[in-house]
Design a protein around this motif. Sequence first.
Motif, PDB file in Angstrom:
ATOM      1  N   PHE A 215      34.029 -34.042  57.647  1.00 29.90           N
ATOM      2  CA  PHE A 215      33.773 -35.043  56.603  1.00 29.90           C
ATOM      3  C   PHE A 215      33.890 -36.448  57.171  1.00 29.90           C
ATOM      4  N   PRO A 216      32.955 -36.845  58.046  1.00 28.09           N
ATOM      5  CA  PRO A 216      33.083 -38.154  58.692  1.00 28.09           C
ATOM      6  C   PRO A 216      33.006 -39.320  57.702  1.00 28.09           C
ATOM      7  N   SER A 217      32.445 -39.078  56.503  1.00 24.82           N
ATOM      8  CA  SER A 217      32.252 -40.189  55.571  1.00 24.82           C
ATOM      9  C   SER A 217      33.504 -40.500  54.759  1.00 24.82           C
ATOM     10  N   ILE A 218      34.518 -39.622  54.799  1.00 28.01           N
ATOM     11  CA  ILE A 218      35.729 -39.880  54.013  1.00 28.01           C
ATOM     12  C   ILE A 218      36.684 -40.759  54.814  1.00 28.01           C
ATOM     13  N   PRO A 219      37.103 -41.899  54.257  1.00 31.45           N
ATOM     14  CA  PRO A 219      38.016 -42.779  54.985  1.00 31.45           C
ATOM     15  C   PRO A 219      39.345 -42.086  55.271  1.00 31.45           C
ATOM     16  N   LYS A 220      39.977 -42.493  56.351  1.00 29.66           N
ATOM     17  CA  LYS A 220      41.280 -41.974  56.737  1.00 29.66           C
ATOM     18  C   LYS A 220      42.271 -42.154  55.583  1.00 29.66           C
ATOM     19  N   ASP A 221      43.111 -41.141  55.350  1.00 32.66           N
ATOM     20  CA  ASP A 221      44.162 -41.211  54.332  1.00 32.66           C
ATOM     21  C   ASP A 221      43.659 -41.279  52.899  1.00 32.66           C
ATOM     22  N   HIS A 222      42.385 -40.980  52.673  1.00 37.49           N
ATOM     23  CA  HIS A 222      41.889 -40.940  51.288  1.00 37.49           C
ATOM     24  C   HIS A 222      42.413 -39.666  50.613  1.00 37.49           C
ATOM     25  N   PRO A 223      42.780 -39.728  49.316  1.00 40.04           N
ATOM     26  CA  PRO A 223      43.305 -38.516  48.635  1.00 40.04           C
ATOM     27  C   PRO A 223      42.324 -37.344  48.621  1.00 40.04           C
ATOM     28  N   ALA A 224      41.033 -37.611  48.805  1.00 39.13           N
ATOM     29  CA  ALA A 224      40.056 -36.519  48.822  1.00 39.13           C
ATOM     30  C   ALA A 224      40.394 -35.504  49.907  1.00 39.13           C
ATOM     31  N   LEU A 225      40.881 -35.996  51.055  1.00 44.56           N
ATOM     32  CA  LEU A 225      41.192 -35.083  52.162  1.00 44.56           C
ATOM     33  C   LEU A 225      42.297 -34.114  51.774  1.00 44.56           C
ATOM     34  N   GLY A 226      43.302 -34.617  51.038  1.00 41.04           N
ATOM     35  CA  GLY A 226      44.382 -33.750  50.588  1.00 41.04           C
ATOM     36  C   GLY A 226      43.870 -32.672  49.658  1.00 41.04           C
ATOM     37  N   ALA A 227      43.023 -33.066  48.712  1.00 41.34           N
ATOM     38  CA  ALA A 227      42.481 -32.103  47.758  1.00 41.34           C
ATOM     39  C   ALA A 227      41.637 -31.047  48.467  1.00 41.34           C
ATOM     40  N   ILE A 228      40.856 -31.480  49.463  1.00 46.03           N
ATOM     41  CA  ILE A 228      40.021 -30.534  50.210  1.00 46.03           C
ATOM     42  C   ILE A 228      40.900 -29.541  50.964  1.00 46.03           C
ATOM     43  N   MET A 229      41.966 -30.063  51.590  1.00 53.11           N
ATOM     44  CA  MET A 229      42.873 -29.203  52.341  1.00 53.11           C
ATOM     45  C   MET A 229      43.485 -28.143  51.416  1.00 53.11           C
ATOM     46  N   MET A 230      43.927 -28.582  50.203  1.00 52.20           N
ATOM     47  CA  MET A 230      44.512 -27.641  49.247  1.00 52.20           C
ATOM     48  C   MET A 230      43.509 -26.563  48.843  1.00 52.20           C
ATOM     49  N   LEU A 231      42.266 -26.974  48.606  1.00 51.30           N
ATOM     50  CA  LEU A 231      41.242 -26.026  48.179  1.00 51.30           C
ATOM     51  C   LEU A 231      40.994 -24.978  49.258  1.00 51.30           C
ATOM     52  N   LEU A 232      40.852 -25.448  50.508  1.00 48.03           N
ATOM     53  CA  LEU A 232      40.551 -24.508  51.581  1.00 48.03           C
ATOM     54  C   LEU A 232      41.715 -23.541  51.791  1.00 48.03           C
ATOM     55  N   SER A 233      42.967 -24.029  51.659  1.00 41.76           N
ATOM     56  CA  SER A 233      44.081 -23.086  51.832  1.00 41.76           C
ATOM     57  C   SER A 233      44.147 -22.094  50.675  1.00 41.76           C
ATOM     58  N   ALA A 234      43.872 -22.572  49.445  1.00 41.99           N
ATOM     59  CA  ALA A 234      43.905 -21.648  48.308  1.00 41.99           C
ATOM     60  C   ALA A 234      42.849 -20.559  48.477  1.00 41.99           C
ATOM     61  N   ASN A 235      41.669 -20.942  48.981  1.00 44.70           N
ATOM     62  CA  ASN A 235      40.627 -19.954  49.231  1.00 44.70           C
ATOM     63  C   ASN A 235      41.060 -18.953  50.288  1.00 44.70           C
ATOM     64  N   ALA A 236      41.673 -19.457  51.355  1.00 47.24           N
ATOM     65  CA  ALA A 236      42.091 -18.580  52.444  1.00 47.24           C
ATOM     66  C   ALA A 236      43.133 -17.579  51.959  1.00 47.24           C
ATOM     67  N   LEU A 237      43.995 -18.010  51.018  1.00 42.89           N
ATOM     68  CA  LEU A 237      45.031 -17.119  50.508  1.00 42.89           C
ATOM     69  C   LEU A 237      44.495 -16.163  49.450  1.00 42.89           C
ATOM     70  N   GLY A 238      43.219 -16.279  49.123  1.00 40.05           N
ATOM     71  CA  GLY A 238      42.622 -15.353  48.161  1.00 40.05           C
ATOM     72  C   GLY A 238      43.058 -15.596  46.737  1.00 40.05           C
TER      73      GLY A 238
END
Lengths: 197, 178
Positions: free
Chosen positions: A79-102
């Motif tokens: 996601f090169p377009s998301i600025p560093k430390d933007h809250p979007a990155l946190g939300a994306i990280m949470m989503l990907l981990s929730a998916n990985a955990l099924g």
Amino acid sequence: MINIIWVGMLVIGVIVGGMSGRIEQVTAAALQASEAAVSLSFKLIGVMSLWLGIMKIADKSGVIRLCTWLIRPLTRWLFPSIPKDHPALGAIMMLLSANALGLGNAATPLGLKAMQELQKLNMDKETASDAMCTLLALTTAGFTLIPATVIALRSAAGSLGPTEIVATTLMASLTANCAVILCDKCCQRFFGDRGRH
Amino acid sequence: MLRMVETAAAWAIPLILLVIPLLGCLKRVPVYETFVEGAAEGFQTAIRIMPFLIAMMVAINVFKASGAMDAVITCLKPGLLLLKVPPELVPLAVMRPLSGTGALGITTDILHTYGADSLVGRTASTILASTDTTLYILTVYFGSVGIKKIRYAMGVGLFGDFVGFMAAVYYCQVFFKG
């Protein structure tokens, strides 16, 4: 695109149903599906509130910032377009981990949260941004570590080794994820939204 | 293996419910108030996606009930058979991106008809586990923030489904045959 698909399914459905004498089933399906959709969204209220509440705690206690920092090299590349430390990155990280955990449907609220954050960065509010398309590509390819639902389903069907499919699932979803990331990067090259972020 | 994965799956959610509030406490976050504050957003979010769910589920179910879905499956069958896809799996290939409950139903049916430990049963399980309901995700995610032009997202999603499906068929043949 979604307009054409939606109208297409309805028109083809009604015409085919009429020709094959299943017009009553078509009526019943339409009415039942609208009811089912309402009860599904009501069922989602509970899980959504639960995860959004937990996420708020994780956010305020700094857990999300830490995890986001850990996977930053990956998200910077995806996601090169998301600025560093933007809250979007946190939300994306949470989503990907929730998916990985099924977590299945329980992951939806995290995904919607991520979309809301990405929408704040989006210049044209009616058109999907590059970052949104990447997020959707990753979510639809669904990277899964623990396929809990399928394991339960196999147990119920009397399997002797319900978890045998974990390895093949991991490999298949890795392959699909690599494919969508490549495909997404190519699409961005060719149809990237120039002039916007 | 079974034990480990089952334990991990059973503990995933409880662990999150344990660790995050606990860390919050350690960081002196008012955990209860914070939870309630976050949870309040759940209702609006769920209600916001309802119209999109209704639109999509009605269209998909009309398509299914009319017999048009069966026609699509018949059309795609020769192509998929050429790619060495077992014929029993063709309906699942078509249903997977469209409807999560539909795909779940087909997989349950396959597991009971051919056996959960048959090659077809294992492949169907892998397909169900490794891909997601693309149309549901596109509708709900884009709908919730009011995106109307989705650009190439649908194409990429369906491409991913296809690759995931073929990968599942291939890996299962390599792993479980013989």
